[in-house]
Design a protein around this motif. Structure first.
Motif, PDB file in Angstrom:
ATOM      1  N   SER A  87       0.828  -1.381   0.103  1.00 30.21           N
ATOM      2  CA  SER A  87       0.187  -0.051   0.044  1.00 30.21           C
ATOM      3  C   SER A  87       0.654   1.284   0.072  1.00 30.21           C
ATOM      4  O   SER A  87       0.356   2.072  -0.407  1.00 30.21           O
ATOM      5  CB  SER A  87      -1.038   0.048   1.234  1.00 30.21           C
ATOM      6  OG  SER A  87      -0.127  -0.252   2.481  1.00 30.21           O
ATOM      7  N   ARG A  88       2.065   1.118   0.455  1.00 28.43           N
ATOM      8  CA  ARG A  88       3.020   2.315   0.617  1.00 28.43           C
ATOM      9  C   ARG A  88       4.114   2.239  -0.376  1.00 28.43           C
ATOM     10  O   ARG A  88       5.048   2.852  -0.392  1.00 28.43           O
ATOM     11  CB  ARG A  88       3.684   2.494   1.915  1.00 28.43           C
ATOM     12  CG  ARG A  88       2.377   3.154   2.921  1.00 28.43           C
ATOM     13  CD  ARG A  88       3.065   3.332   4.285  1.00 28.43           C
ATOM     14  NE  ARG A  88       2.178   2.575   5.337  1.00 28.43           N
ATOM     15  CZ  ARG A  88       2.929   1.928   6.373  1.00 28.43           C
ATOM     16  NH1 ARG A  88       4.199   1.699   6.592  1.00 28.43           N
ATOM     17  NH2 ARG A  88       2.273   1.273   7.076  1.00 28.43           N
ATOM     18  N   MET A  89       3.874   1.164  -1.135  1.00 28.21           N
ATOM     19  CA  MET A  89       4.948   1.156  -2.297  1.00 28.21           C
ATOM     20  C   MET A  89       5.109   2.160  -3.326  1.00 28.21           C
ATOM     21  O   MET A  89       4.316   2.239  -4.148  1.00 28.21           O
ATOM     22  CB  MET A  89       4.791  -0.184  -3.103  1.00 28.21           C
ATOM     23  CG  MET A  89       6.097  -0.977  -3.657  1.00 28.21           C
ATOM     24  SD  MET A  89       7.501  -1.179  -2.425  1.00 28.21           S
ATOM     25  CE  MET A  89       8.584  -1.826  -3.525  1.00 28.21           C
ATOM     26  N   ASN A  90       6.214   2.808  -3.230  1.00 35.16           N
ATOM     27  CA  ASN A  90       6.379   3.616  -4.518  1.00 35.16           C
ATOM     28  C   ASN A  90       6.727   3.020  -5.592  1.00 35.16           C
ATOM     29  O   ASN A  90       7.686   2.004  -5.684  1.00 35.16           O
ATOM     30  CB  ASN A  90       7.585   4.981  -4.035  1.00 35.16           C
ATOM     31  CG  ASN A  90       7.713   5.917  -5.016  1.00 35.16           C
ATOM     32  OD1 ASN A  90       7.530   5.499  -6.128  1.00 35.16           O
ATOM     33  ND2 ASN A  90       7.923   7.215  -4.351  1.00 35.16           N
ATOM     34  N   ARG A  91       6.149   3.222  -6.897  1.00 34.71           N
ATOM     35  CA  ARG A  91       6.590   2.404  -8.005  1.00 34.71           C
ATOM     36  C   ARG A  91       7.944   2.580  -8.276  1.00 34.71           C
ATOM     37  O   ARG A  91       8.458   1.591  -8.855  1.00 34.71           O
ATOM     38  CB  ARG A  91       5.646   3.338  -9.375  1.00 34.71           C
ATOM     39  CG  ARG A  91       4.207   2.740  -9.341  1.00 34.71           C
ATOM     40  CD  ARG A  91       3.611   3.874 -10.434  1.00 34.71           C
ATOM     41  NE  ARG A  91       4.103   3.386 -11.740  1.00 34.71           N
ATOM     42  CZ  ARG A  91       3.459   2.081 -12.443  1.00 34.71           C
ATOM     43  NH1 ARG A  91       2.694   1.594 -11.761  1.00 34.71           N
ATOM     44  NH2 ARG A  91       4.062   1.758 -13.387  1.00 34.71           N
ATOM     45  N   SER A  92       8.674   3.536  -8.129  1.00 37.48           N
ATOM     46  CA  SER A  92      10.079   3.450  -8.284  1.00 37.48           C
ATOM     47  C   SER A  92      10.932   2.508  -7.681  1.00 37.48           C
ATOM     48  O   SER A  92      12.078   2.322  -7.816  1.00 37.48           O
ATOM     49  CB  SER A  92      10.419   5.187  -8.248  1.00 37.48           C
ATOM     50  OG  SER A  92      10.432   5.527  -6.859  1.00 37.48           O
ATOM     51  N   GLU A  96      13.616  -2.329  -6.977  1.00 43.05           N
ATOM     52  CA  GLU A  96      14.597  -2.674  -6.042  1.00 43.05           C
ATOM     53  C   GLU A  96      14.053  -3.820  -5.221  1.00 43.05           C
ATOM     54  O   GLU A  96      14.684  -4.744  -4.914  1.00 43.05           O
ATOM     55  CB  GLU A  96      14.599  -1.396  -4.914  1.00 43.05           C
ATOM     56  CG  GLU A  96      15.373  -1.436  -3.848  1.00 43.05           C
ATOM     57  CD  GLU A  96      15.039  -0.194  -2.934  1.00 43.05           C
ATOM     58  OE1 GLU A  96      15.039  -0.609  -1.776  1.00 43.05           O
ATOM     59  OE2 GLU A  96      14.614   0.894  -3.276  1.00 43.05           O
ATOM     60  N   LEU A  97      12.620  -4.016  -5.230  1.00 43.76           N
ATOM     61  CA  LEU A  97      12.149  -5.184  -4.689  1.00 43.76           C
ATOM     62  C   LEU A  97      12.517  -6.410  -5.304  1.00 43.76           C
ATOM     63  O   LEU A  97      12.681  -7.484  -5.023  1.00 43.76           O
ATOM     64  CB  LEU A  97      10.521  -5.132  -4.139  1.00 43.76           C
ATOM     65  CG  LEU A  97       9.738  -6.254  -3.791  1.00 43.76           C
ATOM     66  CD1 LEU A  97       9.861  -6.543  -2.444  1.00 43.76           C
ATOM     67  CD2 LEU A  97       8.123  -6.297  -4.104  1.00 43.76           C
TER      68      LEU A  97
ATOM     69  N   GLN B 210      13.447  -7.873 -18.411  1.00 51.03           N
ATOM     70  CA  GLN B 210      14.036  -6.713 -17.687  1.00 51.03           C
ATOM     71  C   GLN B 210      13.346  -6.406 -16.556  1.00 51.03           C
ATOM     72  O   GLN B 210      13.812  -6.150 -15.305  1.00 51.03           O
ATOM     73  CB  GLN B 210      14.227  -5.593 -18.738  1.00 51.03           C
ATOM     74  CG  GLN B 210      15.436  -5.606 -19.693  1.00 51.03           C
ATOM     75  CD  GLN B 210      15.417  -4.446 -20.531  1.00 51.03           C
ATOM     76  OE1 GLN B 210      14.336  -4.173 -20.703  1.00 51.03           O
ATOM     77  NE2 GLN B 210      16.497  -4.059 -21.045  1.00 51.03           N
ATOM     78  N   LYS B 211      11.936  -6.377 -16.680  1.00 51.02           N
ATOM     79  CA  LYS B 211      11.098  -5.690 -15.326  1.00 51.02           C
ATOM     80  C   LYS B 211      11.321  -7.064 -14.170  1.00 51.02           C
ATOM     81  O   LYS B 211      11.213  -6.763 -12.971  1.00 51.02           O
ATOM     82  CB  LYS B 211       9.732  -5.869 -15.897  1.00 51.02           C
ATOM     83  CG  LYS B 211       9.341  -4.657 -16.599  1.00 51.02           C
ATOM     84  CD  LYS B 211       7.814  -4.627 -17.354  1.00 51.02           C
ATOM     85  CE  LYS B 211       7.550  -3.747 -18.205  1.00 51.02           C
ATOM     86  NZ  LYS B 211       6.365  -3.715 -18.694  1.00 51.02           N
ATOM     87  N   LEU B 212      11.263  -8.365 -14.588  1.00 47.83           N
ATOM     88  CA  LEU B 212      11.309  -9.478 -13.749  1.00 47.83           C
ATOM     89  C   LEU B 212      12.576  -9.410 -12.871  1.00 47.83           C
ATOM     90  O   LEU B 212      12.421  -9.450 -11.552  1.00 47.83           O
ATOM     91  CB  LEU B 212      11.166 -10.565 -14.538  1.00 47.83           C
ATOM     92  CG  LEU B 212      10.019 -11.174 -14.984  1.00 47.83           C
ATOM     93  CD1 LEU B 212      10.022 -12.302 -15.792  1.00 47.83           C
ATOM     94  CD2 LEU B 212       8.889 -11.262 -13.949  1.00 47.83           C
ATOM     95  N   VAL B 213      13.575  -8.964 -13.593  1.00 45.79           N
ATOM     96  CA  VAL B 213      15.130  -9.031 -12.794  1.00 45.79           C
ATOM     97  C   VAL B 213      15.143  -7.584 -12.191  1.00 45.79           C
ATOM     98  O   VAL B 213      16.431  -7.563 -11.551  1.00 45.79           O
ATOM     99  CB  VAL B 213      16.184  -9.303 -13.709  1.00 45.79           C
ATOM    100  CG1 VAL B 213      15.944 -10.768 -14.147  1.00 45.79           C
ATOM    101  CG2 VAL B 213      16.444  -8.430 -14.911  1.00 45.79           C
ATOM    102  N   GLY B 214      14.414  -7.005 -12.300  1.00 45.55           N
ATOM    103  CA  GLY B 214      14.571  -5.425 -11.375  1.00 45.55           C
ATOM    104  C   GLY B 214      15.175  -4.249 -12.334  1.00 45.55           C
ATOM    105  O   GLY B 214      15.690  -3.560 -11.366  1.00 45.55           O
ATOM    106  N   ALA B 215      15.037  -4.436 -13.583  1.00 43.06           N
ATOM    107  CA  ALA B 215      15.487  -3.006 -14.259  1.00 43.06           C
ATOM    108  C   ALA B 215      14.662  -1.838 -13.907  1.00 43.06           C
ATOM    109  O   ALA B 215      13.497  -1.816 -13.901  1.00 43.06           O
ATOM    110  CB  ALA B 215      15.635  -3.436 -15.913  1.00 43.06           C
ATOM    111  N   THR B 216      15.366  -0.784 -13.864  1.00 41.42           N
ATOM    112  CA  THR B 216      14.430   0.541 -13.492  1.00 41.42           C
ATOM    113  C   THR B 216      13.755   0.787 -14.823  1.00 41.42           C
ATOM    114  O   THR B 216      14.350   0.449 -15.986  1.00 41.42           O
ATOM    115  CB  THR B 216      15.065   1.474 -13.149  1.00 41.42           C
ATOM    116  OG1 THR B 216      16.355   1.822 -13.885  1.00 41.42           O
ATOM    117  CG2 THR B 216      16.108   1.206 -11.867  1.00 41.42           C
TER     118      THR B 216
END
Lengths: 276, 294
Positions: A87-92, A96-97, B210-216
């Motif tokens: 709920s507080r996850m910033n898209r950017s 990272e996750l 790319q999305k799956l492995v965490g690319a920005t």
């Protein structure tokens, strides 16, 4: 299909029951445009667990994986992954996750025009690893999955099982804390499926939490340490077994043991309700 | 900030679309270059019209004819008064005898006709020219109206009509160019945007991974943005080259034609690159999200 984030977090609801909790679902609903995918799902997973989520097609297994990957957001309730509430996850912060999560799919999802080595290196490249470390890590995981000798081949030159091992190597090369495997044995024969499950157990032994989705009852009965059963978007049961015989043969269960014996084999491992 | 391995990858991926879809990319660049050629040609015509207009404005002047019953000393006092008007650059005295001599020279073989006159019919006058900042019909008309009220002045000749007509047509052309330019601008963005959409569609697998492995998102977008910019660059260079060739061919018959300076050419090409960037950005806004379609 768009999903809507809840206006506010589901209160203290999502409070982790245990400091080792890595995934927590608390009364989670997920609604696609006109279809309810999940309803009131609550469970939590601790570090290093091997969890099977099972149920018929369309039951909501993949929706659970999507929520963990924050590829979808709950319409009600709270999902917390690695301490990050959806709920507080910033898209950017989603990339990272995702660097802490490995993904394996039934259809492998490899880049067909790149070698095995390049497929795995790609996962390291996009997260910004320097070239020197990329080669070290690729060599390490390729050795672990037993495909170092085939590192220059294209995916189409490998068997289904080998392609899935490449996918697992790619998922593991960034040393994720969670491995999400969505029907990883769906396209494989029992012997190859067994190899993949063995490999996933080894990944789990190294400390990675494995979240394994399958509709295959034999696999669940044979290897499920903790089994979440999902039906019609609801979590029907959450059971743990104290011990699982990892040396059991899936092929034996499927082809040799009578149906009753297979059930008995699964039942021979002591089951108890999950406390999470 | 991408590391060296990532820079190499991004550079290779930026050019991958050209390698994988030679025909589509080639056609896109040609279409875009044609549109940009129209835009550049319109700009060039506008520039040349501006130069013609500026030259015409340089010829804006006033002939202030004076009454012949005013004493010469009083007429001489008008010169400092004219020079004191803001915008007036020079004031030249042309007396009636000089005017007649000039008229006689212009008549050539018919000059003896003037001998039939019993007196010089031409008045003395002042020829007034203006500073660059005041060389527009409105300013000159204001000065004319002011001077016309002086008692010593009998008539003022002001050649504003054709300058005003030229200004009007230049304005109309500029407006038309603006509208056409806007359409060309949108068309170029549309063409680039669609080409980049094709690239995105054919790269869906790699984007998903790319999305799956965490690319920005920035990392995923960069090759597509670069591809659009390179297309814009190539189309801009092609359009400028074509215009230069056409300019050279027409230059002989249209002497004194103004062409883009080096800085203007560079600016136009930079504009094309920006166009490519906007086009590819527009394509990605719709097609790239963080969803990985698990």
């Amino acid at each position: 299909m768009a999903t809507r984030r809840p206006d506010r977090p589901a209160a203290a609801a999502g409070a982790p029951p245990d400091s080792r909790t890595i995934i927590s679902f608390h009364h989670v609903d997920l609604q696609y445009d006109d279809q309810k995918a999940l309803a009131d799902v609550t469970f939590s997973v601790t570090n290093g667990e091997f969890v099977c989520v099972t149920g018929p097609s369309g039951a909501g297994k993949s929706s659970i994986l999507r929520l963990i990957a924050m590829d979808a957001f709950p319409t009600r309730g709270q999902v917390i992954v690695r301490g990050m509430p959806a709920s507080r996850m910033n898209r950017s912060r989603i990339p990272e996750l995702r660097r802490e999560i490995g993904f394996v799919f039934q259809d492998f999802r490899l880049l067909e025009d790149r070698s095995v080595e390049a497929n795995i290196a790609f996962a390291q490249l996009v997260v910004g690893q320097p070239h020197r470390l990329i080669m070290q890590n690729v060599t390490r995981v390729l050795t672990q999955v037993g495909l170092y000798d085939k590192r220059h081949r294209l995916p189409c030159q490998l068997s289904g099982g080998e392609q899935q091992r490449v996918a697992i190597a790619r998922a593991m090369v960034n040393s994720p804390k969670i491995l999400l495997a969505d029907e990883p044995t769906g396209n494989l024969d029992p012997a190859t499926a067994q190899e993949i499950i063995d490999l996933l157990f080894r990944v789990n032994d190294a400390g990675t939490c494995v979240f394994f989705s399958t509709h295959d009852h034999e696999i669940v009965k044979t290897f499920g340490q903790r089994v979440l059963v999902v039906e019609g978007g609801r979590l029907r049961s959450d059971e743990r077994r104290r011990a699982v015989d990892r040396t059991a043969s899936l092929a034996d269960h499927m082809y040799r043991a009578p149906a009753g014996a297979a059930a008995g084999a699964a039942g021979s491992a002591r089951r108890e309700p999950a406390h999470a | 900030m991408p590391n060296r391995a990532q820079m190499r990858y991004l550079a290779a991926e930026s050019l991958a679309g050209f390698r994988r879809r030679k025909l589509t990319t080639g056609v896109t660049i040609l279409i875009m270059a044609s549109a940009l050629l129209v835009l550049a040609a319109l700009t060039l015509v506008t520039l040349n019209l501006g130069a013609v207009l500026e030259s015409a404005r340089g010829g804006l002047d006033l002939r202030v004819y004076l009454r012949d019953d005013v004493p010469a000393e009083q007429l001489a006092e008008l010169r400092p008064r004219l020079l004191a008007i803001p915008g007036v650059d020079e004031v030249a005295w042309i007396d009636s005898e000089a005017a007649l001599a000039e008229f006689r020279r212009q008549l050539g073989d018919d000059a003896p006709l003037l001998d039939l006159l019993d007196r010089n019919p031409l008045p003395s006058s002042y020829h007034v020219t203006f500073t660059a900042g005041a060389r527009d019909p409105q300013s000159v008309r204001a000065i004319r109206d002011e001077v016309a009220r002086w008692a010593e002045v009998s008539e003022i000749l002001f050649n504003q009509d054709w300058v005003e007509a030229l200004e009007l047509w230049t304005f109309r052309f500029q407006m038309a160019s603006l509208v056409v330019g806007l359409l060309v601008f949108l068309a170029a963005i549309f063409v680039i945007s669609n080409t980049v959409k094709l690239t995105i569609a054919s790269s869906s697998r790699i984007i998903q991974i790319q999305k799956l492995v965490g690319a920005t998102n920035a990392f995923i977008r960069t090759p597509f943005l670069c591809e659009g910019m390179i297309q814009g660059l190539l189309a801009g260079i092609l359009a400028m080259t074509l215009l230069l060739v056409c300019g050279r061919l027409l230059g002989a018959s249209l002497g004194g034609m103004v062409f883009f300076t080096a800085a203007q050419t560079a600016g136009f090409v930079a504009f094309c690159v920006l166009l490519g960037l906007i086009g590819s950005w527009a394509a990605m806004r719709k097609y790239l999200t963080l969803r990985s379609d698990i």
